[in-house]
Write a protein that holds these residues in place. Sequence first.
Motif, PDB file in Angstrom:
ATOM      1  N   ALA A 521       0.842  -1.202   0.000  1.00 53.69           N
ATOM      2  CA  ALA A 521       0.000   0.000   0.000  1.00 53.69           C
ATOM      3  C   ALA A 521       0.877   1.251   0.000  1.00 53.69           C
ATOM      4  O   ALA A 521       0.615   2.216  -0.744  1.00 53.69           O
ATOM      5  CB  ALA A 521      -0.924  -0.008   1.220  1.00 53.69           C
ATOM      6  N   TRP A 522       1.907   1.237   0.833  1.00 53.96           N
ATOM      7  CA  TRP A 522       2.831   2.390   0.892  1.00 53.96           C
ATOM      8  C   TRP A 522       3.465   2.631  -0.482  1.00 53.96           C
ATOM      9  O   TRP A 522       3.596   3.781  -0.930  1.00 53.96           O
ATOM     10  CB  TRP A 522       3.918   2.117   1.932  1.00 53.96           C
ATOM     11  CG  TRP A 522       4.912   3.216   2.069  1.00 53.96           C
ATOM     12  CD1 TRP A 522       4.829   4.318   2.859  1.00 53.96           C
ATOM     13  CD2 TRP A 522       6.161   3.336   1.356  1.00 53.96           C
ATOM     14  NE1 TRP A 522       5.944   5.113   2.704  1.00 53.96           N
ATOM     15  CE2 TRP A 522       6.781   4.534   1.790  1.00 53.96           C
ATOM     16  CE3 TRP A 522       6.822   2.555   0.414  1.00 53.96           C
ATOM     17  CZ2 TRP A 522       8.012   4.965   1.295  1.00 53.96           C
ATOM     18  CZ3 TRP A 522       8.054   2.974  -0.079  1.00 53.96           C
ATOM     19  CH2 TRP A 522       8.635   4.165   0.362  1.00 53.96           C
ATOM     20  N   ALA A 523       3.862   1.539  -1.156  1.00 57.80           N
ATOM     21  CA  ALA A 523       4.496   1.662  -2.480  1.00 57.80           C
ATOM     22  C   ALA A 523       3.552   2.312  -3.482  1.00 57.80           C
ATOM     23  O   ALA A 523       3.960   3.159  -4.290  1.00 57.80           O
ATOM     24  CB  ALA A 523       4.935   0.286  -2.964  1.00 57.80           C
ATOM     25  N   ILE A 524       2.277   1.934  -3.446  1.00 56.81           N
ATOM     26  CA  ILE A 524       1.296   2.533  -4.356  1.00 56.81           C
ATOM     27  C   ILE A 524       1.176   4.031  -4.085  1.00 56.81           C
ATOM     28  O   ILE A 524       1.107   4.850  -5.009  1.00 56.81           O
ATOM     29  CB  ILE A 524      -0.063   1.818  -4.197  1.00 56.81           C
ATOM     30  CG1 ILE A 524       0.028   0.397  -4.769  1.00 56.81           C
ATOM     31  CG2 ILE A 524      -1.179   2.613  -4.866  1.00 56.81           C
ATOM     32  CD1 ILE A 524      -1.156  -0.481  -4.442  1.00 56.81           C
ATOM     33  N   GLY A 525       1.172   4.390  -2.814  1.00 60.46           N
ATOM     34  CA  GLY A 525       1.043   5.803  -2.469  1.00 60.46           C
ATOM     35  C   GLY A 525       2.263   6.631  -2.799  1.00 60.46           C
ATOM     36  O   GLY A 525       2.155   7.788  -3.199  1.00 60.46           O
ATOM     37  N   SER A 562      -0.899   9.370  -3.048  1.00 60.81           N
ATOM     38  CA  SER A 562      -0.656   8.949  -4.426  1.00 60.81           C
ATOM     39  C   SER A 562      -0.597  10.143  -5.373  1.00 60.81           C
ATOM     40  O   SER A 562      -1.431  11.041  -5.308  1.00 60.81           O
ATOM     41  CB  SER A 562      -1.745   7.976  -4.888  1.00 60.81           C
ATOM     42  OG  SER A 562      -1.567   7.661  -6.254  1.00 60.81           O
ATOM     43  N   LYS A 563       0.383  10.123  -6.261  1.00 61.97           N
ATOM     44  CA  LYS A 563       0.543  11.205  -7.234  1.00 61.97           C
ATOM     45  C   LYS A 563      -0.368  11.013  -8.438  1.00 61.97           C
ATOM     46  O   LYS A 563      -0.400  11.855  -9.342  1.00 61.97           O
ATOM     47  CB  LYS A 563       2.006  11.283  -7.676  1.00 61.97           C
ATOM     48  CG  LYS A 563       2.939  11.640  -6.531  1.00 61.97           C
ATOM     49  CD  LYS A 563       4.392  11.411  -6.898  1.00 61.97           C
ATOM     50  CE  LYS A 563       5.283  11.771  -5.711  1.00 61.97           C
ATOM     51  NZ  LYS A 563       5.009  10.934  -4.524  1.00 61.97           N
ATOM     52  N   VAL A 590      -8.480   8.520   6.853  1.00 61.46           N
ATOM     53  CA  VAL A 590      -9.502   8.560   5.810  1.00 61.46           C
ATOM     54  C   VAL A 590      -9.845  10.018   5.494  1.00 61.46           C
ATOM     55  O   VAL A 590      -9.961  10.421   4.323  1.00 61.46           O
ATOM     56  CB  VAL A 590     -10.763   7.774   6.240  1.00 61.46           C
ATOM     57  CG1 VAL A 590     -11.918   8.051   5.276  1.00 61.46           C
ATOM     58  CG2 VAL A 590     -10.465   6.279   6.280  1.00 61.46           C
ATOM     59  N   CYS A 591     -10.007  10.828   6.530  1.00 65.21           N
ATOM     60  CA  CYS A 591     -10.287  12.256   6.328  1.00 65.21           C
ATOM     61  C   CYS A 591      -9.164  12.920   5.527  1.00 65.21           C
ATOM     62  O   CYS A 591      -9.423  13.685   4.579  1.00 65.21           O
ATOM     63  CB  CYS A 591     -10.456  12.958   7.671  1.00 65.21           C
ATOM     64  SG  CYS A 591     -11.875  12.399   8.638  1.00 65.21           S
ATOM     65  N   LEU A 592      -7.942  12.626   5.894  1.00 68.14           N
ATOM     66  CA  LEU A 592      -6.805  13.232   5.186  1.00 68.14           C
ATOM     67  C   LEU A 592      -6.747  12.767   3.737  1.00 68.14           C
ATOM     68  O   LEU A 592      -6.347  13.524   2.844  1.00 68.14           O
ATOM     69  CB  LEU A 592      -5.506  12.893   5.912  1.00 68.14           C
ATOM     70  CG  LEU A 592      -5.338  13.499   7.308  1.00 68.14           C
ATOM     71  CD1 LEU A 592      -4.020  13.079   7.934  1.00 68.14           C
ATOM     72  CD2 LEU A 592      -5.424  15.028   7.250  1.00 68.14           C
ATOM     73  N   ALA A 593      -7.127  11.504   3.483  1.00 66.87           N
ATOM     74  CA  ALA A 593      -7.141  10.997   2.108  1.00 66.87           C
ATOM     75  C   ALA A 593      -8.120  11.797   1.259  1.00 66.87           C
ATOM     76  O   ALA A 593      -7.834  12.128   0.103  1.00 66.87           O
ATOM     77  CB  ALA A 593      -7.516   9.514   2.107  1.00 66.87           C
ATOM     78  N   ILE A 594      -9.276  12.124   1.819  1.00 72.97           N
ATOM     79  CA  ILE A 594     -10.261  12.928   1.099  1.00 72.97           C
ATOM     80  C   ILE A 594      -9.693  14.317   0.806  1.00 72.97           C
ATOM     81  O   ILE A 594      -9.845  14.857  -0.286  1.00 72.97           O
ATOM     82  CB  ILE A 594     -11.572  13.014   1.908  1.00 72.97           C
ATOM     83  CG1 ILE A 594     -12.257  11.640   1.914  1.00 72.97           C
ATOM     84  CG2 ILE A 594     -12.499  14.097   1.356  1.00 72.97           C
ATOM     85  CD1 ILE A 594     -13.440  11.533   2.852  1.00 72.97           C
ATOM     86  N   GLY A 595      -9.028  14.890   1.781  1.00 73.08           N
ATOM     87  CA  GLY A 595      -8.473  16.232   1.598  1.00 73.08           C
ATOM     88  C   GLY A 595      -7.318  16.288   0.619  1.00 73.08           C
ATOM     89  O   GLY A 595      -7.147  17.285  -0.088  1.00 73.08           O
ATOM     90  N   ASN A 596      -6.529  15.223   0.543  1.00 78.87           N
ATOM     91  CA  ASN A 596      -5.315  15.256  -0.280  1.00 78.87           C
ATOM     92  C   ASN A 596      -5.448  14.540  -1.618  1.00 78.87           C
ATOM     93  O   ASN A 596      -4.516  14.561  -2.426  1.00 78.87           O
ATOM     94  CB  ASN A 596      -4.151  14.619   0.485  1.00 78.87           C
ATOM     95  CG  ASN A 596      -3.775  15.423   1.712  1.00 78.87           C
ATOM     96  OD1 ASN A 596      -3.974  16.625   1.740  1.00 78.87           O
ATOM     97  ND2 ASN A 596      -3.250  14.765   2.725  1.00 78.87           N
TER      98      ASN A 596
END
Length: 828
Positions: A521-525, A562-563, A590-596
Amino acid sequence: MGFAVVFLLLSLGLAPAAMGQTAPPPFRICYFSLNNEKEFQETKKFVDRLNRSSPRKIEVTEYQDSTGDAKPEESFQRLVESGVECDGLVISGHHTGAWGGKRAKGGSLSLDFMETLACDPKHKAWFERVHALWLQGCRTLGIGEIRADERDSDAVSADFHTQRVGDVREEDHLQQGFSDLNMEFSATLDQDNPLSSRYLRLFPRSTVFGWTRTAPGEKSHSERSLLYHMAHIARRISKEDKFPENPESFSPKAAEAYFLALRLAIDDLHGRRGDCEDLLVGSWLDHGTPGKSKGYGFNNPDLNAHRALQRNSNPQLERARRLDCLFRKGRSKEELHEALSEALRDRRSIGLTFNSIFEALQRLKREGQAELLKEVQEKLRGSAVLQAFLSEKLASRQLGVLRKIDYYAFSREMWDRSDARAEDQIRAAAMSQLLVPLRNANDYDRRDYKQTLMESLSKHGLVTKEFLGALVDSPKADYDALGLVAQFIGASKHPIEGASEILRKIVDSPKAGNYAHSHAAWAIGESKHPIEGAAEMLRKIVDSPLADGFVLEDTAQAIASSKFPIEGAAEILRKIVNSPKADAIVLSDVCLAIGNSKSPIEGAAEILKKTMDSPKADVIVFSNAARAIGSSKFPIEGASEILRKIVDSPKADEAMFSNAARAIGSSKFPIEGASAMLRRIVDSPKADGYVLERAAMAIGESEHPIEEATEILRKIVDSPKAGSKELISVAWIIGASKHPIEGAAEMLRKIVDSPKAGSKELISVAWIIGGSKSPIEGESEILKKIVDSPKMDNESLADLADQIRSFRRPLPEADAILQRIEERRRGR
């Protein structure tokens, strides 16, 4: 031999008959014990018994400081610089190419360090003063010449010993990590520059005693080794060829024999020490040879001893000793060119000095001496013997994989060509090390070593698609190896062919476990290149029955960082929120994922509400929901409602208020009812100075006009919780706001009149006035109030004058105000 030595002793007045003479200065044996204090203690007791009747006293002193956090190398340097002269020196401990053990609390003592110390002219005499050197540890003299039948044995493999000793690092109290051990064993097993020759060069007037394989340990009573050596010397010089009494308990008569033996071992003998070195060497060998020890020794033939370099003519070693110091300390072009010309004359010279040559090149790189480095490289490039030497070293099992990578990179850079065979050998050696399983989940040292190894391979372009694939497909690959490959893919700066397929294999592997899934997962991000099928892999990771909070957290963070857009991110985030294993930390991510997120998250508002409605939601979850609204690149339907819910929550505290205010200020989209929320925040009894500051900053930073901004700022200025920092923030807002602030002059006057405002705040108000694009009503009056304030001292007034002179627009009364400043400074 024994009778010749007896004759020598008699001629020098050392025999028993001369023991009544006036006592000369004492001999001194210096101990440096890094593991077993009993070795020093036993020798001390032995010498104390001798000193009861000896004509010349002997001192035995321990110099390794184990009472605090002193590093062994610091302790050793203190000994060298203390002025203490050692006739005999004993270094003992666990030996891997460097010395360590339970008394070495702050690190290890490396041979490289001692060699560098000895190359300093002010320390040269100290090393040359030692007459006897006992190296009490495993392989302290290297392993000797490797026989043909040993070449494929693990006993001569640096990588094998790295893992073997690494497994018992804690038990042996070694401070070195696996990477250090790999480098150290490369030196220990070196056949071209063996440790024995290095110690002979380091202590050129010393007879050197040590071990070539496993040395006796504490269970074998290693502390008796030096005493047994003395017993064998005493036997060899006795007329009857018999041992005196037990060296641990003896009579005054036996003390005479032991004193002579010890003096023979550590005395220069008026320059005639060479006459008895063979006896000293033979006695050492006897105490480890089965059948010869006669109870005073060990059943361990893995030992050796060497006559002193300066009494055993060896021009090559003498030259290598001099060249080592030139490479370590030489700074001029002439010095290095002269040293290289000598070192490159033949293979033997290259073998003895190559480590020093290599370190010299690294030093020139660190020091940025590009021109000299280029000249040195040109000289090295012309040596075919050096090229052949490196080819042999790269094929040697005695060279650890980390050092092989360094040497190969050096060779490739030097001759500008790759060697497919050498690269395959390096990759095979690396694969073997990377597939060694962790002993347990806390085997961090081995994990760090593997990461260092992968980084080194990557740095020098030795990681291929085939290598990664073979590592993942290996039946020996465990969760750690799979995680390591995933981590490498995520960190790579360059595209890796087949990276998506390799990650898919990792995710699908039954051996992956949470560790490898988290790293996938980290690698994908983190990947700087698109990962095909990323969403499918993240769904599989989340759906795994093994997925715990850490895995869910890393998956959410992958979407956040993720870029590249991740298709179906909303579905994945919903799965995470609905998981019973999702705790407050996971919900926050999860909140930060939505924001970023780099792409819109369908139903973002619904997901944010779910995180906040969770019974596990805490202040951080609410705060991060606010931050998501403030940072999102895409409109979030119902954002105002979510922020209102945060502000009105009974859980609301300073963190939630400040993040809600920040969201209002930084949102790229209008927030309905923003002013009402800011008023609620400012009026809350929980609002502290920081919350007030964030509310003010929201007004200044917002791209969208905030209704009733003036009233909110006035509330902040009038608040008893507003300190000088908050006042400065309000002043800054007045000057920097993207929208007009009604009643700006009135608030600036309030700030100037505030008892909380000091000279710093007053000057800030002047700076705001000067930076304003248009005049502020009553600005001259405000500046005069500042000039007349008793809070302004001479230095502050000078700063104010500089501010006024640098105003971006003309100030009608500038000259009069400057004159007023000058008068105040003169005391008028």
